[in-house]
Design a protein around this motif. Sequence first.
Motif, PDB file in Angstrom:
ATOM      1  N   VAL A   1       0.835  -1.207   0.000  1.00  0.00           N
ATOM      2  CA  VAL A   1       0.000   0.000   0.000  1.00  0.00           C
ATOM      3  C   VAL A   1       0.868   1.255   0.000  1.00  0.00           C
ATOM      4  N   LEU A   2       1.933   1.259   0.814  1.00  0.00           N
ATOM      5  CA  LEU A   2       2.822   2.413   0.860  1.00  0.00           C
ATOM      6  C   LEU A   2       3.521   2.615  -0.483  1.00  0.00           C
ATOM      7  N   ALA A   3       3.959   1.527  -1.090  1.00  0.00           N
ATOM      8  CA  ALA A   3       4.621   1.628  -2.388  1.00  0.00           C
ATOM      9  C   ALA A   3       3.660   2.162  -3.451  1.00  0.00           C
ATOM     10  N   GLY A   4       2.408   1.743  -3.387  1.00  0.00           N
ATOM     11  CA  GLY A   4       1.414   2.247  -4.325  1.00  0.00           C
ATOM     12  C   GLY A   4       1.162   3.731  -4.146  1.00  0.00           C
ATOM     13  N   LEU A   5       1.091   4.185  -2.886  1.00  0.00           N
ATOM     14  CA  LEU A   5       0.890   5.605  -2.606  1.00  0.00           C
ATOM     15  C   LEU A   5       2.096   6.413  -3.070  1.00  0.00           C
ATOM     16  N   ASP A   6       3.295   5.878  -2.811  1.00  0.00           N
ATOM     17  CA  ASP A   6       4.519   6.561  -3.233  1.00  0.00           C
ATOM     18  C   ASP A   6       4.597   6.662  -4.751  1.00  0.00           C
ATOM     19  N   GLU A   7       4.249   5.597  -5.450  1.00  0.00           N
ATOM     20  CA  GLU A   7       4.289   5.628  -6.906  1.00  0.00           C
ATOM     21  C   GLU A   7       3.260   6.610  -7.463  1.00  0.00           C
ATOM     22  N   ALA A   8       2.083   6.681  -6.834  1.00  0.00           N
ATOM     23  CA  ALA A   8       1.084   7.656  -7.270  1.00  0.00           C
ATOM     24  C   ALA A   8       1.601   9.083  -7.109  1.00  0.00           C
ATOM     25  N   ALA A   9       2.463   9.295  -6.074  1.00  0.00           N
ATOM     26  CA  ALA A   9       2.983  10.630  -5.784  1.00  0.00           C
ATOM     27  C   ALA A   9       4.200  10.997  -6.613  1.00  0.00           C
ATOM     28  N   THR A  10       4.947  10.001  -7.086  1.00  0.00           N
ATOM     29  CA  THR A  10       6.209  10.268  -7.778  1.00  0.00           C
ATOM     30  C   THR A  10       6.242   9.807  -9.225  1.00  0.00           C
TER      31      THR A  10
ATOM     32  N   GLN B   1      11.918  13.348 -20.570  1.00  0.00           N
ATOM     33  CA  GLN B   1      10.574  13.481 -20.003  1.00  0.00           C
ATOM     34  C   GLN B   1      10.559  12.989 -18.569  1.00  0.00           C
ATOM     35  N   PRO B   2      10.259  13.866 -17.594  1.00  0.00           N
ATOM     36  CA  PRO B   2      10.210  13.420 -16.194  1.00  0.00           C
ATOM     37  C   PRO B   2       9.085  12.409 -15.981  1.00  0.00           C
ATOM     38  N   PRO B   3       9.188  11.604 -14.923  1.00  0.00           N
ATOM     39  CA  PRO B   3       8.096  10.675 -14.597  1.00  0.00           C
ATOM     40  C   PRO B   3       6.798  11.437 -14.356  1.00  0.00           C
ATOM     41  N   ILE B   4       5.704  10.812 -14.691  1.00  0.00           N
ATOM     42  CA  ILE B   4       4.394  11.438 -14.512  1.00  0.00           C
ATOM     43  C   ILE B   4       3.709  10.817 -13.308  1.00  0.00           C
ATOM     44  N   ALA B   5       3.448  11.628 -12.299  1.00  0.00           N
ATOM     45  CA  ALA B   5       2.737  11.169 -11.103  1.00  0.00           C
ATOM     46  C   ALA B   5       1.238  11.218 -11.371  1.00  0.00           C
ATOM     47  N   ARG B   6       0.573  10.101 -11.172  1.00  0.00           N
ATOM     48  CA  ARG B   6      -0.854  10.049 -11.500  1.00  0.00           C
ATOM     49  C   ARG B   6      -1.721  10.633 -10.398  1.00  0.00           C
ATOM     50  N   GLY B   7      -1.170  10.780  -9.158  1.00  0.00           N
ATOM     51  CA  GLY B   7      -1.943  11.326  -8.051  1.00  0.00           C
ATOM     52  C   GLY B   7      -3.055  10.381  -7.613  1.00  0.00           C
ATOM     53  N   PRO B   8      -3.934  10.825  -6.709  1.00  0.00           N
ATOM     54  CA  PRO B   8      -3.976  12.164  -6.118  1.00  0.00           C
ATOM     55  C   PRO B   8      -2.917  12.405  -5.047  1.00  0.00           C
ATOM     56  N   ALA B   9      -2.191  11.365  -4.635  1.00  0.00           N
ATOM     57  CA  ALA B   9      -1.151  11.562  -3.629  1.00  0.00           C
ATOM     58  C   ALA B   9      -0.041  12.440  -4.194  1.00  0.00           C
ATOM     59  N   ARG B  10       0.616  13.167  -3.304  1.00  0.00           N
ATOM     60  CA  ARG B  10       1.729  14.036  -3.677  1.00  0.00           C
ATOM     61  C   ARG B  10       2.917  13.725  -2.774  1.00  0.00           C
ATOM     62  N   LEU B  11       4.105  14.028  -3.277  1.00  0.00           N
ATOM     63  CA  LEU B  11       5.320  13.866  -2.486  1.00  0.00           C
ATOM     64  C   LEU B  11       5.573  15.160  -1.717  1.00  0.00           C
TER      65      LEU B  11
END
Length: 287
Positions: free
Chosen positions: A159-168, A268-278
């Motif tokens: 779950v944490l990895a998923g949230l981090d990936e959504a943010a980064t 091209q920088p990575p695209i964060a899909r959100g809604p989480a943010r870093l």
Amino acid sequence: MSAVPSTAGEIHLRALRPDDLDACHSLSAAVGWAHRREDWTLVLGLGQGLAAIAEGELVGTAMWWAFGSGHASLGSIIVAPGRQGAGIGKLLMQGLIEATRGRSRGLIATEEGRPLYAKYGFVPAGTVLQHQGSAPAIAALPLDPGETLRLATEADLPVLAGLDEAATGLPRAPVLAALLDRGEAHVLERDGVVAGFAVLRRHGLGWLIGPVAAIDDRAARCLIAHGLAARPGEFIRVDVPAPTGLGGWLGERGLPQVASGLVMAHGQPPIARGPARLFALVNQALG
């Protein structure tokens, strides 16, 4: 690998190895970095690096960390003070570019390093604010109804990895697993759903809070305040992206900004899909 001549003889590159860690630690101390040997062990274990060697001595380092098949973060780029100006930085950058060919690249630059990186096509992409000092004696923020703050367990890693990936936009599960082994993470839940997490671990002169990924400002502030409240009076560091607005909030609570870094990107920088943010970085090498 590549080599360049210098007034002191030939300088060549080879892979950075675990038996270089003592020399890496000495090198970072020579340029004023507060890294511990343990901090070097962590970053080398997660990535790969180059060692610049002159007359059998390590005189420069550079590292990269691959995330997925398309991106790499670059960092730990150091040249010994007595060897600067001899083309070692250029040699290290050429090695990094070759090693990460086919990937987009990101790094955080000092003002001194910015001209070199610009020559290789890196462009400004943001600012990171470094806040550190004696942790202010503040209280943890009160939780709203339905909110809970708890210690993360190994079972939370997906779950944490998923949230981090959504943010980064980056798959960083191995990084988070390594951090959980070395520190502790707290999770903020709202009605049983994870709204954010923060890692607190030993680093440098004391403690570091990061990464922090959350779905909104309030969740991030609750998590960071909890980390500060847990270590009153101890040295603590937080690196926050400037757009989060957390820099002013940290300063108002007694954790001053001491430096800033320029985020630079190549490709091209990575695209964060959100809604989480870093809201806070792992460190300025790993992002």
